[in-house]
Design a protein around this motif. Structure first.
Motif, PDB file in Angstrom:
ATOM      1  N   THR A 231       0.832  -1.207   0.000  1.00  0.00           N
ATOM      2  CA  THR A 231       0.000   0.000   0.000  1.00  0.00           C
ATOM      3  C   THR A 231       0.862   1.251   0.000  1.00  0.00           C
TER       4      THR A 231
ATOM      5  N   LEU B 203       2.002   1.885  -3.459  1.00  0.00           N
ATOM      6  CA  LEU B 203       0.915   2.436  -4.267  1.00  0.00           C
ATOM      7  C   LEU B 203       0.664   3.895  -3.906  1.00  0.00           C
TER       8      LEU B 203
ATOM      9  N   TRP C 220      -8.041   9.378   0.666  1.00  0.00           N
ATOM     10  CA  TRP C 220      -8.823   8.135   0.669  1.00  0.00           C
ATOM     11  C   TRP C 220     -10.027   8.257   1.614  1.00  0.00           C
TER      12      TRP C 220
ATOM     13  N   GLU D 188     -11.651   4.057  -9.304  1.00  0.00           N
ATOM     14  CA  GLU D 188     -10.793   2.879  -9.359  1.00  0.00           C
ATOM     15  C   GLU D 188      -9.585   3.021  -8.440  1.00  0.00           C
ATOM     16  N   GLU D 189      -8.997   4.221  -8.362  1.00  0.00           N
ATOM     17  CA  GLU D 189      -7.843   4.426  -7.482  1.00  0.00           C
ATOM     18  C   GLU D 189      -8.230   4.247  -6.028  1.00  0.00           C
TER      19      GLU D 189
ATOM     20  N   TYR E  65     -10.609   2.333  -4.835  1.00  0.00           N
ATOM     21  CA  TYR E  65     -10.769   0.908  -4.597  1.00  0.00           C
ATOM     22  C   TYR E  65      -9.425   0.184  -4.567  1.00  0.00           C
ATOM     23  N   ARG E  66      -8.505   0.590  -5.434  1.00  0.00           N
ATOM     24  CA  ARG E  66      -7.211  -0.074  -5.466  1.00  0.00           C
ATOM     25  C   ARG E  66      -6.470   0.124  -4.135  1.00  0.00           C
TER      26      ARG E  66
ATOM     27  N   ILE F 269      -8.306  -2.221  -1.530  1.00  0.00           N
ATOM     28  CA  ILE F 269      -8.049  -3.645  -1.730  1.00  0.00           C
ATOM     29  C   ILE F 269      -6.597  -3.986  -1.413  1.00  0.00           C
ATOM     30  N   THR F 270      -5.681  -3.102  -1.770  1.00  0.00           N
ATOM     31  CA  THR F 270      -4.267  -3.349  -1.478  1.00  0.00           C
ATOM     32  C   THR F 270      -4.040  -3.336   0.038  1.00  0.00           C
TER      33      THR F 270
ATOM     34  N   ALA G 278      -8.837  -9.744  -2.109  1.00  0.00           N
ATOM     35  CA  ALA G 278      -9.921  -9.214  -2.936  1.00  0.00           C
ATOM     36  C   ALA G 278     -11.193  -9.003  -2.115  1.00  0.00           C
TER      37      ALA G 278
END
Length: 317
Positions: free
Chosen positions: A244, A247, A266, A302-303, A305-306, A309-310, A315
């Protein structure tokens, strides 16, 4: 100060780290200088709402802030002051307890006003639920403070939807905030909404419906511990935290902001418009949060969620 003006604050500065040690040592020149530097950095970062509690540093956090206010003409008019009461630290043979009796709330607020050297607290939060407290008695104490002009608005901290609704039923003014621990590390508040009807959901202890209740009733959500003690900006420990953090760093570089901004965005990207309460006393790290204070969160669907999830390391169900 209006309800909307409180909710317009994207980031709050949490003052728990100000005031030196947690013992009875008196404030020193170094403690005052540290507080001045942190407050100045917060203002430079676009943060003008400051979060206290009567127990922080055993009252010294409020006291050192009051000293800075006294030394800085005009500062009080530029900021919003929030404090909390309801926790009593252990003292001698008495263990640490919660105390939301009406008379006790009034006494604690009067003590906070004296330490902060101000005539009014803009927002008072009830720090923790007190199982022995009577909501009608709590409301009586709060309304007394409000009618005397000592507290403008009220909220809660670490309370669920039912507790908030129970208190609100007896209170003549709206509760405007609920402060909870929320971050990329402490994700149970968002996980609870997607783990319904799953085996993992049974282990999630976050009270269902609390986020929705706050949103439906205009109760602003504040997040304490939003940076998770740097777990995603330099102090990562687990494989998921390391992934994370990478990312977060990649997104920060791509968007031209700091990693701290990504972590706070976030939270802010959630429709509840969560307001993080940052608690570092390091001026550089305070300034690293400026993008979250000054700009709308720049994360795509999408970012967001990424990142989630990370951080969770697996998942979604």
């Amino acid at each position: 100060m209006t309800e909307a003006s409180v909710h317009d604050h994207r980031v709050l500065y949490g003052c728990m780290g100000l005031g030196g040690s947690w013992d009875a040592e008196p404030l020193g020149a170094g403690d005052i200088a540290e507080a001045e530097a942190a407050i100045r950095a917060a203002l430079d970062a676009g943060i003008s709402m400051f979060d206290h509690a009567d127990i922080y540093r055993r009252g010294k956090a409020e006291a050192v802030f009051g000293e800075v206010l006294a030394r800085t003409p005009g500062l009080r008019e530029r900021i919003v002051l929030q404090t909390k009461c309801g926790i009593r630290l252990a003292d001698g043979d008495r263990p640490g307890i919660y105390d939301l009796r009406g008379a006790s709330i009034v006494q604690r607020v009067e003590e906070s006003l004296a330490r902060l050297r101000t005539d009014v607290i803009d927002v008072l939060l009830l720090h923790r639920p007190d199982p022995l407290a009577d909501p009608e008695d709590i409301a009586k104490g709060l309304m007394s403070l409000h009618e005397q002009g000592l507290v403008r608005q009220f909220g809660v901290s670490n309370m669920n939807a039912a507790q908030i609704a129970h208190l609100q039923a007896h209170l003549g003014v709206p509760l405007i905030a609920n402060q909870l621990e929320m971050s990329l590390l402490r994700r149970d508040w968002v996980e609870s909404g997607v783990l319904v009807n799953t085996s993992a959901g049974a282990a999630n202890g976050f009270p269902a419906g609390t986020i929705e209740h706050c949103r439906m009733n205009g109760i602003g959500l504040q997040a304490w511990g939003p940076l998770a003690k740097g777990r995603f900006t330099g102090r990562q420990q687990s494989p998921a935290e390391r992934a994370t953090a990478q990312l977060v760093a990649d997104l920060a570089e791509a968007k031209g902001v700091t990693p701290e901004a990504i972590v706070l965005w976030w939270l802010q990207r959630h429709p509840a418009r969560i307001a993080p309460v940052i608690g570092t006393t390091n001026p550089d790290r305070i300034l690293a949060c400026r993008y979250a204070a000054e700009r709308e969160p720049e994360l795509t669907h999408e970012e967001w969620y990424r990142l989630w999830i990370t951080a969770r390391g697996e998942a979604l169900p």
